[in-house]
Design an enzyme around this catalytic site. Structure first.
Site, PDB file in Angstrom:
ATOM      1  N   GLY A 143      21.713  11.846   3.525  1.00  0.00           N
ATOM      2  CA  GLY A 143      21.458  12.919   4.482  1.00  0.00           C
ATOM      3  C   GLY A 143      20.634  14.044   3.883  1.00  0.00           C
ATOM      4  O   GLY A 143      21.001  14.622   2.877  1.00  0.00           O
ATOM      5  N   SER A 144      19.494  14.384   4.502  1.00  0.00           N
ATOM      6  CA  SER A 144      18.597  15.336   3.871  1.00  0.00           C
ATOM      7  C   SER A 144      17.448  15.668   4.818  1.00  0.00           C
ATOM      8  O   SER A 144      17.525  15.423   6.025  1.00  0.00           O
ATOM      9  CB  SER A 144      18.053  14.733   2.576  1.00  0.00           C
TER      10      SER A 144
END
Length: 250
Positions: free
Chosen positions: A208-209
């Site tokens: 997640g980013s």
């Protein structure tokens, strides 16, 4: 860039296949699978072991690395990431991409440009790709916080890595890999001086980013806020083209 030549006139040979798992993620998937099997067979804990099996499948899926059909047109800037276009705004490029770093290569010029932010959830492919072909001029890692990558302040506060690519004609694109709440490591595949083809893999961010792309002055995005984009395939913009694109959420 190596690969089969395809076009929009039906030339090429493609078929569906299971996406491969990037080597960076195989060890994590195997560890998760091993723990799940130990719990299932070693301890006989069916409920927990089954849940861990699903977790292992999720880990393998997170590190999937599918092939992409990359447009080969020097006018085009392709998306470096899979995900949701969460922000489109006018900003100054990061200082690290502008200042003289002593390498003899100029950075991005000062002045406001359009920044396109792409948010990657844990369900997206997390292998990032080069938006243009050219030479890696800068790779700058900055430690920082791990606030929600969907927030605007993540561009300045979170752990991040800036990359600057320059084409043979002098055109430059800067983009930034940003860690998020869950992501805890940015893994580069390239280094300064490397020559890249458009769409070539440059790194990944775990779990997640976000990726910010800084379009050159005088260039407007060809994507809309809320649009889902695909790394190496979706055209974000064309050099020097300014045109308002409107859409309807439905």
């Amino acid at each position: 860039m190596a690969g089969n030549l395809i076009d929009n006139q039906g030339k090429g040979d493609v078929s569906w296949s299971w996406p491969p798992i990037h080597p960076e993620g195989r060890k994590y998937g195997l560890i998760a699978l091993g723990v799940a099997l130990l719990v299932l067979w070693g301890f006989g804990w069916t409920f927990i072991g089954t849940a861990l099996l699903f977790l292992a499948v999720g880990v393998f899926a997170f590190f999937r690395d599918p092939e992409r059909s990359v447009p080969q047109d020097e006018r085009m800037i392709v998306s470096p990431a899979d995900g949701l276009v969460s922000l489109i705004t006018e900003v100054e490029p990061p200082r690290e991409l502008q200042i003289d770093d002593g390498s003899g290569t100029a950075g991005l010029p000062s002045g406001p440009v359009t920044r396109v932010s792409i948010f990657m959830s844990v369900f997206d492919v997390h292998v990032n790709r080069a938006p243009i072909g050219g030479s890696v001029r800068r790779l700058v890692y900055i430690p920082g916080k791990f606030v929600n990558a969907d927030l605007d302040k993540a561009s300045e506060e979170n752990e991040r890595q800036h990359i600057l690519i320059e084409r043979s004609d002098g055109q430059k694109i800067g983009f930034t890999q940003i860690a998020g709440l869950v992501a805890r490591r940015i893994v580069p595949f390239v280094k300064p001086g490397d020559m890249l083809g458009v769409g070539q893999r440059v790194g990944l961010i775990r779990f997640g980013s976000r990726v910010d792309v800084y379009l050159p002055a005088g260039t407007s995005p060809k994507v809309l806020l809320g649009q889902t984009v695909v790394a190496g395939e979706t055209v974000l913009a064309e050099f020097g083209e300014q045109r308002l694109i409107e859409g309807i959420a439905q």
